[in-house]
Enzyme design. Structure first.
Site, PDB file in Angstrom:
ATOM      1  N   SER A 304       0.998  -1.245   0.168  1.00 39.78           N
ATOM      2  CA  SER A 304      -0.135  -0.042  -0.064  1.00 39.78           C
ATOM      3  C   SER A 304       0.766   1.390  -0.018  1.00 39.78           C
ATOM      4  O   SER A 304       1.921   1.164   0.199  1.00 39.78           O
ATOM      5  CB  SER A 304      -0.861  -0.121   1.388  1.00 39.78           C
ATOM      6  OG  SER A 304      -0.069   0.371   2.435  1.00 39.78           O
ATOM      7  N   ASP A 305       0.392   2.418  -0.303  1.00 41.92           N
ATOM      8  CA  ASP A 305       1.099   3.590  -0.211  1.00 41.92           C
ATOM      9  C   ASP A 305       0.626   3.955   1.372  1.00 41.92           C
ATOM     10  O   ASP A 305       0.091   3.241   2.140  1.00 41.92           O
ATOM     11  CB  ASP A 305       0.258   4.653  -1.132  1.00 41.92           C
ATOM     12  CG  ASP A 305       1.348   5.893  -1.168  1.00 41.92           C
ATOM     13  OD1 ASP A 305       2.460   6.052  -0.516  1.00 41.92           O
ATOM     14  OD2 ASP A 305       1.542   6.503  -2.313  1.00 41.92           O
ATOM     15  N   TYR A 306       1.625   5.047   1.764  1.00 44.05           N
ATOM     16  CA  TYR A 306       1.457   5.368   3.329  1.00 44.05           C
ATOM     17  C   TYR A 306       0.122   5.590   3.630  1.00 44.05           C
ATOM     18  O   TYR A 306      -0.735   6.565   3.431  1.00 44.05           O
ATOM     19  CB  TYR A 306       2.312   6.661   3.396  1.00 44.05           C
ATOM     20  CG  TYR A 306       2.659   7.102   4.578  1.00 44.05           C
ATOM     21  CD1 TYR A 306       3.813   6.837   5.337  1.00 44.05           C
ATOM     22  CD2 TYR A 306       1.727   8.051   5.467  1.00 44.05           C
ATOM     23  CE1 TYR A 306       4.091   7.363   6.520  1.00 44.05           C
ATOM     24  CE2 TYR A 306       2.160   8.426   6.552  1.00 44.05           C
ATOM     25  CZ  TYR A 306       3.340   8.113   7.172  1.00 44.05           C
ATOM     26  OH  TYR A 306       3.546   8.744   8.287  1.00 44.05           O
ATOM     27  N   GLY A 308      -2.470   3.901   2.934  1.00 44.27           N
ATOM     28  CA  GLY A 308      -3.333   3.651   2.088  1.00 44.27           C
ATOM     29  C   GLY A 308      -4.518   2.915   2.337  1.00 44.27           C
ATOM     30  O   GLY A 308      -5.738   3.134   2.039  1.00 44.27           O
TER      31      GLY A 308
END
Length: 763
Positions: A304-306, A308
């Site tokens: 995931s992104d930060y 996310g």
């Protein structure tokens, strides 16, 4: 967390993802297909893992002992301390950390993992190494303007060597999003608006990061293609915003650079923040499983992104943290970054049967396979060497490369009267503007470990390039976004006392990058006022722009006889700009993004569609696709860039037809009639005139960098194959149709150069 009931749609989608996964034919092949090559040693470790330890392998957090600018860019969170993270490592609840503080930190953490954790599974250390480590290279949007994939590969290789020496195994790069709205701050991290160029740069950077000796080499870092997908299509250029595009647009514009990155060997992908047509990418099984896994056969891991996964709640897609965990994980996100949702909720979800154990095992095996490929099970400390960390960074060779990359990223937008190059002696030069001198705003956004304090500014570069440094005067004139008391008066006085003015203006690095969307992509008003006042002195003026996006230039800035687009160039910014200003090397870069006439044209890209009422060139015509104020065109188009030579195109040679199973070669002659050697970037564009799906007015299909001595000519040739003419057809698969094609060999997407047409014959 929000304790609302799970929405009916989210519940249905989550259940559908679970059932689809359970019934998928791919599940039957899981053991054979998803975990190729795991060693007996790793399999034995896997067999001993508890569910919580498995969830720990899927949990990645920001380092509490952070390095460089990481505390600002990616804070670890108020509850995280280095001791608490070491405790998580001992308990097997953490797979690794990112943006940590170098080899010393990594050694301490890895030592705990290998001596005190039950299973002794090595940690993975990641970082945002976007455009360099301690040696900072030009921002990707600038470097893409070199139109040289080999340069991009070399700078990524140098960045990897430095990062790996500091204990880093994995970089969250390259960013391969196509960026077509210059209001979006993150265009600075990508390769611009064109798919063809974006694919080349994506593949080159992956090869550079990962090296040619295998991921287990101590100077290799694993690449991560991000952000999957269509993050660059955010509505109104607003960061994190909604995306609503057709599947055809996804497949033609936003998917290809990811495919190029994976074909080049990238073993990880990052899910994007945005939703696509109502479904957040972080919980999108069609995107992460149907396309990525089943169609493209991607075998690496998805992170995931930060936070996310946590953001699924704010999207209104998940009811709470537990729901968000289930939705993201079942959609295909293998590893959670920063939220700690997976370690908190996956064990219970598995225990209650809401997440199949087989899916948990699948994700863990992917993580272990990546760690094995990186050589961590053979030597957990292979990249953690404080002595190497000191000797591999900011080497003379890397700084030389940074200067080369900087020179080759500078675009000469305008040079009326051949004002450039400047003489290196006897002329008094006034360096004016907020970027005239000082070690600020040099390296650009999204660099964790490099610093402006280690970079070389414009004034230093200019003084080093000329015979008498005392001839150079510097005056700020204004701040970036505010006037300075008496600043304009001082600037005008300096201009009047000089023979030549170099006006260094533009954006600060805080005005570009993540969360830095702009409604008006113009030079800030205080600097525009400074430009107007200095221009009124009548002194010859060179504008040196510093910026992270295309800008809508106006007034005295646009009217200046010479304009250089210099972006953020990194560690050797000043010397690189001076090299171009004084003709030590000629400009050869081209725009990777189109500069509009006005901010209101955004999103803009050269390869737009014609519309049913295309606007003709010249005088405005009513009831055509044209704004009232400006043409439906770019002020400075994609591919534009001047040289210090005088370049002309002639003599197109083009067969009238291409056989269905054949190829076609287009040739042209390029001549430099000037008195200065030059490197021309010749570009090949085509247009499919009539097709079952409307096609862009032009599409880039090739380019060549051509060195030309004064008075020299060179014949260049481009060969097209049938596959170069394909597009996404009515059934959303790639197709090719016979018919007529227009062709240009030219110096930009709006230049005519030499043009002709050919017909693709039917099979």
């Amino acid at each position: 967390m929000d304790d609302r009931q799970i929405s009916r749609r989210a519940a249905m989608l989550g259940a559908a993802a679970t059932m689809a996964w359970l019934s998928s034919p791919a599940r039957a092949l899981l053991a054979a297909a998803a975990t190729p090559g795991l060693s007996a040693k790793v399999e034995a470790l896997f067999a001993q893992m508890t569910v919580e330890e498995k969830a720990g392998q899927l949990t990645l957090n920001a380092a509490a002992w952070a390095g460089g600018a990481a505390v600002t860019l990616n804070p670890a969170g108020s509850a995280a301390t280095f001791d608490s993270q070491l405790a998580e490592v001992r308990a097997g609840r953490l797979t690794g950390v990112f943006n940590g503080n170098g080899a010393a930190m990594a050694r301490q953490m890895q030592t705990v993992a290998m001596r005190e954790a039950r299973l002794k599974i090595p940690l993975i250390f990641a970082a945002d190494v976007i455009h360099g480590f301690r040696t900072v290279f030009p921002m990707p949007i600038a470097e893409a303007g070199s139109f040289d994939a080999d340069l991009a590969m070399r700078t990524a290789r140098a960045a990897a060597v430095e990062a790996a020496a500091a204990g880093i195994d994995w970089t969250f790069a390259p960013m391969v999003d196509i960026g077509r709205d210059q209001r979006w701050g993150r265009v600075v991290e990508g390769s611009g608006e064109d798919v063809f160029l974006g694919c080349l740069m994506a593949a080159a950077r992956v090869r550079g990061f990962q090296g040619s000796r295998g991921l287990a080499a101590d100077d290799a870092v694993m690449a991560c293609a991000k952000h999957f997908a269509a993050y660059g299509a955010a509505e109104a250029g607003l960061d994190y915003n909604t995306v609503d595009v057709s599947e055809r647009t996804l497949r033609e514009v936003y998917f290809p650079p990811f495919e190029a990155a994976f074909d080049a060997g990238a073993l990880s992908a990052m899910a994007s923040f945005n939703e696509i047509s109502g479904v957040p990418a972080t919980a999108n099984p069609w995107l992460l499983d149907t396309v990525l896994r089943k169609e493209w056969k991607f075998g690496g891991l998805v992170v995931s992104d930060y936070t996310g996964d946590e953001e699924l709640i704010a999207h209104g897609f998940a009811a709470d943290a537990r729901d968000a965990t289930r939705l993201a994980f079942m959609a295909g996100v293998d590893m959670s970054m920063q939220s700690s949702f997976y370690i908190k909720h996956l064990p219970d979800l598995v225990a209650k049967g809401e997440v199949p154990m087989a899916r948990l095992d699948q994700a863990v095996r992917r993580v272990l396979a990546v760690k094995q490929a990186l050589g961590l099970f053979d030597d957990p400390f292979r990249r953690i060497d404080p002595r190497r960390e000191k000797t591999r960074v900011r080497t003379p060779a890397n700084l030389k490369l940074a200067r080369e990359a900087g020179r080759r990223s500078i675009v000469l937008l305008k040079n009326d009267g051949d004002l450039l190059p400047l003489p290196r002696s006897s002329k008094r030069i006034a360096l004016i503007g907020p970027f005239a001198s000082g070690q600020q705003d040099l390296i650009g956004p999204w660099n964790v470990y490099g610093t402006d304090a280690e970079a070389v500014d414009l004034a230093t570069g200019v003084r080093a390039a000329i015979a008498d440094p005392s001839l150079v005067t510097t005056v700020a004139g204004s701040a970036v976004e505010a006037p300075i008391a008496g600043g304009i008066d001082a600037a005008v006085a300096a201009a009047n006392a000089a023979d030549i003015v170099v006006l260094a203006i533009g954006e600060s690095q805080r005005m570009s990058g993540e969360a830095q969307s702009r409604t008006a992509i113009v030079v800030p008003a205080p600097q525009q006022a400074l430009a107007e006042a200095v221009a009124a002195t009548g002194k010859p003026m060179v504008v040196v722009l510093r910026h992270g996006r295309a800008l809508a230039l106006e007034g005295a800035v646009l009217d200046a006889p010479a304009i250089l687009a210099t972006w953020f160039l990194g560690s050797q910014a000043g010397p690189a700009i001076a090299d171009i200003l004084f003709g030590i090397e000629g400009p050869s870069a081209r725009l990777s993004v189109s500069f509009p006439y006005a901010s209101g044209q955004e999103p803009y890209h050269y390869d737009h569609k014609s519309t049913g009422r295309p606007s003709p060139a010249g005088k405005p015509v009513e009831y055509k696709a044209r704004y009232r104020e400006v043409p439906n065109a770019a002020r400075f188009a994609f591919g534009h860039g001047l040289t210090y030579g005088k370049i002309g195109y002639s003599g197109l040679s083009l067969a009238p037809s291409m056989a269905w199973d054949g190829a076609l070669t287009a040739k042209a002659t390029i001549t430099n009639t000037g008195r200065t050697a030059a490197v021309e970037v010749a570009q090949l564009y085509i247009r499919d005139v009539t097709a079952s799906i409307t096609r862009p007015v032009r599409q880039l299909k090739g380019f060549k960098r051509v060195p030309l001595a004064p008075g020299a000519s060179a014949e260049i040739a481009f060969t097209l194959k049938r596959s170069d003419l394909e597009f996404v057809g009515l059934d959303l698969s790639r197709t090719i149709e016979p018919g007529r094609f227009e062709l240009w060999i030219a110096s930009s997407a709006q230049d005519d150069g030499v043009t002709g047409s050919f017909t693709l014959a039917a099979a």
